[in-house]
Design an enzyme around this catalytic site. Structure first.
Site, short mmCIF file in Angstrom:
data_model
loop_
_atom_site.label_atom_id
_atom_site.label_comp_id
_atom_site.label_asym_id
_atom_site.label_seq_id
_atom_site.Cartn_x
_atom_site.Cartn_y
_atom_site.Cartn_z
N SER A 1 0.83 -1.21 0.00
CA SER A 1 0.00 0.00 0.00
C SER A 1 0.86 1.25 0.00
O SER A 1 1.97 1.26 0.53
CB SER A 1 -0.88 -0.01 1.26
OG SER A 1 -1.42 1.28 1.51
N TYR B 1 -1.76 -0.29 10.91
CA TYR B 1 -2.04 -0.98 9.63
C TYR B 1 -0.89 -0.72 8.66
O TYR B 1 -0.34 -1.66 8.07
CB TYR B 1 -3.36 -0.47 9.02
CG TYR B 1 -3.46 -0.76 7.55
CD1 TYR B 1 -3.22 0.24 6.61
CD2 TYR B 1 -3.72 -2.04 7.09
CE1 TYR B 1 -3.27 -0.03 5.25
CE2 TYR B 1 -3.77 -2.32 5.74
CZ TYR B 1 -3.55 -1.31 4.83
OH TYR B 1 -3.58 -1.59 3.48
N LYS C 1 2.15 -3.24 6.81
CA LYS C 1 2.51 -3.31 5.39
C LYS C 1 4.02 -3.10 5.22
O LYS C 1 4.67 -3.78 4.42
CB LYS C 1 1.73 -2.28 4.57
CG LYS C 1 0.25 -2.61 4.40
CD LYS C 1 0.04 -3.96 3.72
CE LYS C 1 -1.42 -4.29 3.53
NZ LYS C 1 -1.62 -5.64 2.94
C1 WQD Z 1 -9.18 9.68 1.45
C2 WQD Z 1 -9.38 11.16 1.71
C3 WQD Z 1 -9.82 11.70 4.00
C4 WQD Z 1 -13.78 9.92 4.33
C5 WQD Z 1 -6.70 4.52 3.11
C6 WQD Z 1 -5.62 3.69 3.69
C7 WQD Z 1 -4.67 3.28 2.59
C8 WQD Z 1 -5.43 2.62 1.48
C9 WQD Z 1 -6.53 3.52 0.98
C10 WQD Z 1 -5.32 0.23 1.76
C11 WQD Z 1 -8.70 11.62 3.00
C12 WQD Z 1 -11.00 12.08 3.11
C13 WQD Z 1 -12.55 10.31 3.85
C14 WQD Z 1 -14.78 10.90 4.62
C15 WQD Z 1 -13.25 12.62 3.93
N1 WQD Z 1 -5.98 1.38 1.89
N2 WQD Z 1 -12.29 11.64 3.65
N3 WQD Z 1 -14.46 12.23 4.41
O1 WQD Z 1 -6.93 7.41 4.23
O2 WQD Z 1 -6.16 8.03 1.85
O3 WQD Z 1 -6.14 5.68 2.58
O4 WQD Z 1 -7.37 3.82 2.09
O5 WQD Z 1 -4.26 0.01 1.33
O6 WQD Z 1 -3.74 2.39 3.15
O7 WQD Z 1 -4.92 4.49 4.61
O8 WQD Z 1 -8.31 6.80 2.18
O9 WQD Z 1 -10.66 7.04 1.55
O10 WQD Z 1 -10.06 6.99 4.03
O11 WQD Z 1 -9.50 8.99 2.66
O12 WQD Z 1 -12.98 13.82 3.75
O13 WQD Z 1 -15.91 10.61 5.08
O14 WQD Z 1 -10.77 11.41 1.91
O15 WQD Z 1 -9.60 12.70 4.97
O16 WQD Z 1 -8.18 12.91 2.80
P1 WQD Z 1 -6.85 7.09 2.78
P2 WQD Z 1 -9.71 7.39 2.64
#
Ligand code: WQD
Length: 343
Positions: free
Chosen positions: A126, A151, A155
């Site tokens: 990831s 998490y 990885k």
């Molecule tokens: C993306 C952006 C949030 C929800 C995670 C894991 C990573 C990978 C992908 C596995 C951020 C914003 C989110 C909401 C928001 N997974 N957001 N409102 O954190 O980039 O990555 O998933 O490998 O390892 O860490 O993904 O979709 O949670 O967030 O504003 O209700 O959307 O703050 O900026 P993230 P995410």
């Protein structure tokens, strides 16, 4: 046909990858204890491929049970290892659950790969291994910084365990670093089956749009980005899936000069949260009910991929743009009508 064992085959990326592998001539078996997935997703894979997938309901943390799968299938040519817990927030609350599950399952699979002389191994890594990068886009040589969650640490440790293990045996491995997998299969037979309230952006958007959630929040609009919200590299799950097929063929065709190769799987484009919402509103022709909220602890400001290496070495070319990702995600949400599942 070459037989591939997919661990976590009932998961979101696992199921999409099984569909792609079969469509590219591989025979596939799955192992998944369904602790965070639904076996029903394999019915969707069968509708796409016409093939019934055998799934071993086994906890990979139990070595004897894992070993039995290989005893029954001595002709396994390659392993794609997806099986792991992946909820960032949960990992912060329950680090030992994540270290125990994600690392012991990997170690057992590697033990079996060694004992049964399985030559090819693809690991689900990831972009989280990069931590909060100083500059973007990140390449595979970008220095890894401390992961933002347990998490992410599993990885990083997983990659290290594999790189050390292959030094002492004939196993050939590829590490695939996914950026943000989103969307659903173009057939709408498979997609992400959410458990509980979604933590990730796109399921939060689609569940809000379908009325499952009353509203969603944009976590932070005061970041140093074009519109103040965080930047990520969203990549269609089917593009991620096809990269696994290409990675396996890369190994089988012995193109892997060093016996461990790392590839970034991202489109190379960074989009802000507000841009994703705008794309969704355009393709769904709906107004999304969202509010601008505070930053989420642990979020990195901006990360997106330099994907040249995967393009050049694997011949990988992402097919789906942001609007396609939002369209397939929305079609899937409407199909499952906002249903979520409890753990
Ligand atoms: C993306 C952006 C949030 C929800 C995670 C894991 C990573 C990978 C992908 C596995 C951020 C914003 C989110 C909401 C928001 N997974 N957001 N409102 O954190 O980039 O990555 O998933 O490998 O390892 O860490 O993904 O979709 O949670 O967030 O504003 O209700 O959307 O703050 O900026 P993230 P995410």
């Amino acid at each position: 046909m070459k037989k591939i064992l997919v661990t976590g085959g009932c998961g979101y990326i696992g199921a999409h990858t099984i569909a792609d592998l079969i469509e590219n001539g591989f025979e596939v078996i799955s192992v998944d204890n369904n602790s965070r997935s639904h076996i029903k997703i394999l019915e969707g894979v069968q509708k796409i491929t016409g093939k019934k997938i055998k799934n071993y309901i086994v906890d990979l943390c139990i070595l004897d049970d894992t070993h039995a799968i290989f005893q029954e299938n001595p002709d396994i040519t390659g392993i794609i290892h997806f099986a792991a817990y992946k909820a960032v927030g949960e990992s912060v609350k329950k680090p030992l659950l994540y270290f125990n599950n994600n690392l012991n399952s990997l170690i057992n699979i590697l033990k079996c790969a060694k004992n049964f002389n399985v030559p090819h191994f693809v690991f689900s890594s990831s972009c989280t291994v990069y931590g909060n990068p100083e500059e973007v886009p990140v390449t595979e040589n970008t220095a890894l910084k401390p992961a933002e969650s347990p998490y992410g640490v599993t990885k990083q440790m997983g990659e290290q365990i594999i790189m050390e293990t292959i030094k002492s045996n004939t196993l050939n491995a590829i590490l695939l670093r996914y950026f943000n997998p989103v969307g659903a299969h173009i057939s709408n037979h498979i997609g992400e089956i959410p458990f509980g309230k979604p933590a990730n952006l796109v399921p939060a958007i689609t569940q809000t749009a379908i009325g499952k959630l009353p509203a969603m929040q944009v976590f932070g609009t005061d970041y140093p980005t074009k519109d103040g919200s965080c930047v990520r590299d969203y990549i269609h799950v089917s593009d991620i899936a096809h990269a696994h097929t290409l990675a396996l063929n890369f190994l089988i065709d012995k193109k892997n000069d060093s016996n461990c190769k790392i590839f970034n799987l991202g489109t190379g484009n960074g989009y802000t949260v507000l841009e994703v919402i705008k794309s969704f509103e355009k393709i769904s022709n709906t107004k999304l009910n969202y509010t601008l909220g505070a930053r989420r602890p642990g979020d990195v400001v901006a990360i997106y991929a330099n994907n040249d290496k995967a393009k050049i070495k694997l011949g990988w070319v992402p097919q789906y743009n942001l609007d396609d990702m939002m369209k397939t995600a929305w079609d899937w949400e409407q199909k499952i009508e906002g249903k979520t599942f409890t753990l």
